[in-house]
Motif scaffolding. Sequence first.
Motif, short mmCIF file in Angstrom:
data_model
loop_
_atom_site.label_atom_id
_atom_site.label_comp_id
_atom_site.label_asym_id
_atom_site.label_seq_id
_atom_site.Cartn_x
_atom_site.Cartn_y
_atom_site.Cartn_z
N TYR A 202 -16.05 24.70 -5.16
CA TYR A 202 -14.93 25.58 -4.80
C TYR A 202 -13.57 24.88 -4.96
O TYR A 202 -12.54 25.53 -4.89
N ASN A 203 -13.60 23.57 -5.12
CA ASN A 203 -12.33 22.83 -5.18
C ASN A 203 -12.14 22.13 -6.52
O ASN A 203 -11.45 21.11 -6.61
N ASP A 215 -7.24 20.64 -3.73
CA ASP A 215 -7.53 20.74 -2.29
C ASP A 215 -7.84 19.37 -1.67
O ASP A 215 -8.95 19.08 -1.23
MG LIG Z 1 -10.52 24.84 -1.05
#
Ligand SMILES: [Mg+2]
Length: 261
Positions: A202-203, A215
């Motif tokens: 997700y990052n 992030d």
């Molecule tokens: Mg994130």
Amino acid sequence: MLTDELQKKLAKRIDGKLLEKEREKKSEKDGFNKNKVMDEVFDKSTTMTVSGLKNSGTISYLNGAMGSGKESKTYWAVSPSGKDLALKIYLVATSNFKKRHPYLLGDKRFTKLRKGTRHLVELWAQKEFANLSHCFDSKIPCVRPITVIKNVLVMDFMGKNGVPEPILVETEVDYKDYERAISIIDDLYNKAKIVHADFSEYNIFKTEKGLVVFDFGSAVESRHPNALDFLERDIKNITKFFVKRGLTVTNPVDVIKRIMK
Ligand SMILES: [Mg+2]
Ligand SMILES: Nc1ncnc2c1ncn2[C@@H]1O[C@H](COP(=O)(O)OP(=O)(O)OP(=O)(O)O)[C@@H](O)[C@H]1O
């Protein structure tokens, strides 16, 4: 740029907070703490910070929100010369603080708390900026930071026409992506001396030019007392993702050993 001393102070205060966050994450998994954050990004001070960015010519206007996590919201902004930018606004009223709010509002003893909370949130934004700057300077493929003012972090926009690049979880992946992800963790640890601590599908953006990490709010220096635990967790998490996608990869224990050597 942040001075060494400020950096150290930041690291110390935030690392304690990080551990607290870890524990809260755990209790959330157990079913507690399910309250969602309300949209309270633009409190007065944040509105003024964004106005300040306009007055100083950093941005000319703000477009829609792209991502909204628990601690932050990310917006697409445009510079006076028409360049796309990303504004990550750290939430001052996070769910955890919000939950305590009803008990504190109006209590004279706690009038200072708000300031304290805000200060801490600003430290988080500054910590992410410092981590990003350091990684960017160490040639890690990460998003380029531009500036941080209070709880607002300004970065290069990754994407086109306000549409962010896809994140790894949204794409087809192959063995090369796995190797690249692991080599980024390796370079973070051995070159930048940083552990991301929230390294996941997700990052990471998957761009035409390769993977780009972002992030960095949770990242810690490699000499941090929990750095090795975080490193291990980062490697295990990303490995799990690639295994889930059907790839045959190296045993994470061997990867950890190799990176830590
Ligand atoms: Mg994130
Ligand atoms: N520089 C950027 N350019 C384009 N889009 C971005 C950029 N940074 C973040 N985004 C978008 O915003 C989303 C959320 O960003 P990020 O992961 O930094 O915050 P978060 O996970 O919500 O925050 P937190 O981990 O603090 O809760 C990303 O998934 C991405 O779509």
